[in-house]
Scaffold this active site. Structure first.
Site: not given
Ligand SMILES: Cc1ncc(COP(=O)(O)O)c(C=O)c1O
Ligand SMILES: Cc1ncc(COP(=O)(O)O)c(C=O)c1O
Lengths: 134, 393, 393, 134
Positions: B76, B155, B183, B205, B243, B328
């Protein structure tokens, strides 16, 4: 493969009735059977209700439904709820009773109105005049 | 633990235990937990070395140089950085963008925001099989087009776009190409050089890496300017401050290295399971496949079931973790805009199951799922009034 | 494993093993790894429940309601979302922002970008002790001021601003207050309600949670409008799209719950170690403390060493992981702008060590570090020409 | 507490010399000792070099330095490097030699120039005329 935790969007009674669909099917055909239909597949809810009438009262009910779990559960619930009802009871039946009893969320109220339409349709199709003893 | 069969790998995947192990090495007090920017001391340098190794692993999977990888919090953010970053940087060259109607919301929503900021966006409609052709893209290009954004693998339905052909078209016309490969990366070969991809969005992921880890792969030669989304410490050559989450980056690297090594074997096995699932379901009347029959990723199967209401089907399959619309988005009763774009009616779009398989999906699970889906289709049809849908020939 | 003594907890902290455990429960195939937005199935609902529990834990630490928490990838993103989000949303009301010269780059760099976008920013100069007074803030407010951004605890010198006083001032004047609490949350009490904080930036990794997990706490009543930075699936009420990283969010929740429970004990123990370290160093001529002597967070000690060159001091202390300038930025030879703002010369700013302690710092480590620092100061002074600095009385 | 991995910004010789500082200190005072200084503490580099001269050649060197590790290492290295040098060698010595020998990064070249200044200063302070044999 069981032990699935419950989906809390659906109350316990809705879950039971949507899964087991007690009352699904048809009443054996006959002149003492009244049918009510309503709904539209494109809008995601179609129901047909059948009641066997005896002594001016519903003695048996069955349903067929295409729709969401709340809708199926409410149709199933109706087949029990309306046992013993007379024609005026069907004419007066209000969808809010199903909403309250089953804990149906507001987004689904439109579907319960469809159910009410089917009950009214059955009342219209009631065999003979009001109070007739089939 | 639940006994639910997990078939929602397109929404997210479990983290591979080998990836978990690599992440664990970067967490606790004894691990390489330090801030990779703190290269003034040894723990920081160790963390930095791990981050750079991960950069090589991720770059390697998509044919890029390590220096092209900008770490993000997921696809995203990568999509947003690509679209906003390129559009805002190049706005003086033109304000027209081309994309498709079946992109992920992480592309479509930034496009809508860019429209509010004065850009014009053309949303191409794919064919009924979900494919957007390079010719369609070529025809939509205008002198003021600065960017094309087209996804690699969809997706919801799993179709694969011919990004190489689109890449050649864009390169010839001097237009930037962004590809959302959330995907597809790690499941199908991708090569940013060969395929002329200027900006490539990646996420960990969907391929057994950690959620919250992603990257944007940015063309280096000639240098491609981008306006950052996030400003601050100047990490990632100033393109993405913040970070660096060592364990996340390392997990993504490990996940991509494993995917690179096992891509073919996984694709064969998962594709085989998907075919098996489809064969069983295809035998049920009124069940149809969504999307192109062969140009597809191995793990995603989207089927529309006529004569069965979608919410009840999902409810009845509570022992399966499957999706209906785009998982999603937050749950919504809206019919899938992807299936609508392919020409499905609202009713049929809602009566759709997305079954998505992953590395940990077993044959037993697939067989169980196929049986359960058939059972519930049959049960729901049995209690429905006659004449719903067109499935009874 | 290294034998380096880690005293750079202000850059990042190791993840508490209890937090690692909670994260592990959300990673592998047997865990709650699902997409928390996939509430249509049971694994998704389990993930969602964990995310919501974490939201309560994080909100609880800062006196907020769970619905105020918007998950982000860290405090950098939270700062950017607060500044860009509020400025862009409220730009019709005014274009003036007030902040300080000693903010983190995650605040200063967005301010500079906002200046490019037509905003005007006043950068307040703190007193020599690092404190910005509420009176200074009040004096800088103008009719077109829409936002004040002031940090809670400074990352380089550890001084604590009186955000409550600034909050009252801003509330009275109808100006939004953003507080960057990256360094203070979990270490000192904070209460967004009591302190009138409209926007609060949080991060997990400064308090033994995972890097890459953060949140922006947003005032709900009256509703505070923000333009999102990232658009897509509509997660976090549309304020921050992107798949929620379950394990990261859960880790942040656990870290904050632990911090809430152990704050006082940790503060006492860590403050005691810091005092011990300071007592040893203060005995060395020419060593000075940076920042207010008492208004400080327990874990950060910044000392300037006259007569010793900074890079050589750090080099000599290779067995200690300590920082000189801001460790959040990539290594650079620039003297710290924070120390410069406090009036330190370039030379002295560069001869500064930031020693930051955490939950896992031991007395033995602190004693070792103190001894080593004294040794190296002595050694470097011994090889330096006479007359460097003013430390030899 | 040892076993620290090396910081690769500093080459091996730089690390050794910056840590051990061989040659730090003073040459015992005497008329045969020449001193060169350069640098500025505010700019972060000050050095003083001392050489004992015999037969017109440097026979011993010592340094004191305030500066970064490269600077300290280069000063230390110089005390060895210039042993045996005559005054013209000091006048001709070029900082680039230290940069090459020690692998000093370009950002630090300015500091090596300071060192060259100190060597030149020592040459200027060379006892007696050029070639004098103290
Ligand atoms: C095609 C596509 N793009 C983008 C995303 C968003 O990626 P992320 O979940 O990493 O934010 C997803 C999935 O969520 C996706 O499937
Ligand atoms: C005061 C302050 N604000 C913001 C940040 C940035 O937060 P993050 O590391 O979560 O991006 C940090 C530290 O890095 C900080 O110390």
């Amino acid at each position: 493969m069981a032990a699935v935790s419950d989906d809390l969007r659906y109350g316990a009674e809705v879950r039971r009735r949507a899964r087991e669909a007690p009352g699904a099917g048809e009443v054996p055909a006959g002149p003492d059977v009244v049918t009510g239909r309503a709904g539209n597949a494109e809008q995601g809810a179609v129901v047909s209700l059948q009641f066997r009438i005896s002594g001016g009262r519903v003695v048996e009910g069955r349903f067929r439904a295409f729709g969401c779990p709340h809708f199926i559960a409410a149709a199933s619930w109706l087949t029990d709820r309306l046992r013993g009802s007379a024609r005026p009871d069907l004419e007066a039946w209000d969808w809010r009773e199903a909403a309250d009893s089953l804990g149906v969320p507001p987004a689904k109220f439109g579907r319960l109105l469809t159910l009410q339409d089917a009950v009214r349709d059955a009342a219209r199709n009631w065999p003979g005049a009001a109070g007739s003893t089939v | 633990m639940s006994a639910v069969v997990y078939l929602d790998n397109a929404a997210t995947t479990p983290v591979d235990p080998r990836v978990v192990e690599a992440m664990l090495e970067c967490l606790g007090p004894a691990g390489d937990f330090a801030n990779p920017s703190a290269t003034g001391h040894e723990p920081g340098r160790r963390a930095r070395a791990r981050v750079e190794r991960a950069r090589e692993e991720v770059a390697g999977l998509v044919g890029a140089a390590p220096g092209q990888i900008v770490w993000t919090s997921g696809a995203t953010e990568a999509d947003n950085l690509a679209l906003f970053g390129a559009a805002r940087f190049h706005r003086s060259r033109g304000r027209h963008i081309v994309t498709s109607k079946t992109e992920h919301p992480a592309v479509l929503d930034p496009c809508r925001q860019l429209e509010r900021e004065g850009f014009e966006v053309t949303y191409l409609k794919p064919a009924a099989d979900g494919i957007v052709s390079a010719e369609q893209v070529a025809a939509a290009l205008r002198p003021d087009t600065i960017l094309v954004s087209l996804m690699h693998v969809n997706n919801e339905i799993g179709v694969v776009q011919d990004v190489a052909a689109v890449g050649r078209t864009c390169r010839q016309r001097g237009v930037l190409l962004h590809v959302d490969a959330a995907q597809g990366a790690g499941k199908l070969p991708l090569d940013v050089e060969r395929d002329c991809i200027d900006l490539l969005s990646l996420t960990a992921h969907k391929v057994h890496g950690p959620k919250g880890g992603g990257a944007l792969c940015v063309r280096r030669e000639p240098r491609l300017g981008l306006v950052p989304l996030q400003f601050g410490g100047g990490q990632e050559r100033g393109l993405r401050s913040g970070t660096l989450p060592t364990h996340q980056v390392v997990g993504m690297g490990r996940a991509y290295a494993i995917a690179a090594a096992e891509m073919q074997a996984d694709a064969e096995r998962i594709g085989g399971l998907r075919d098996r699932l489809w064969q069983t379901l295809a035998a049920v009347p009124g069940v149809e496949l969504n999307g192109h029959p062969t140009r597809r990723v191995p793990g995603i199967l989207s089927v529309t079931v006529d004569g069965v209401e979608g919410e009840s089907l999902l409810f009845s399959l509570a022992d399966l973790a499957v999706a209906s619309g785009s998982a999603c988005a937050t749950t919504s009763a809206e019919p899938s805009y992807v299936l609508r774009a392919l020409g499905r009616s609202d009713r049929l779009a809602q009566s759709t199951l997305r079954l998505s398989l992953g590395r940990f999906t077993t044959l037993a699970e697939v067989e169980y799922a196929a049986r359960r889906i058939c059972e519930e289709i049959e049960r729901l049809r049995a209690i429905a009034p006659e004449g719903i849908g067109a499935w009874r020939r």
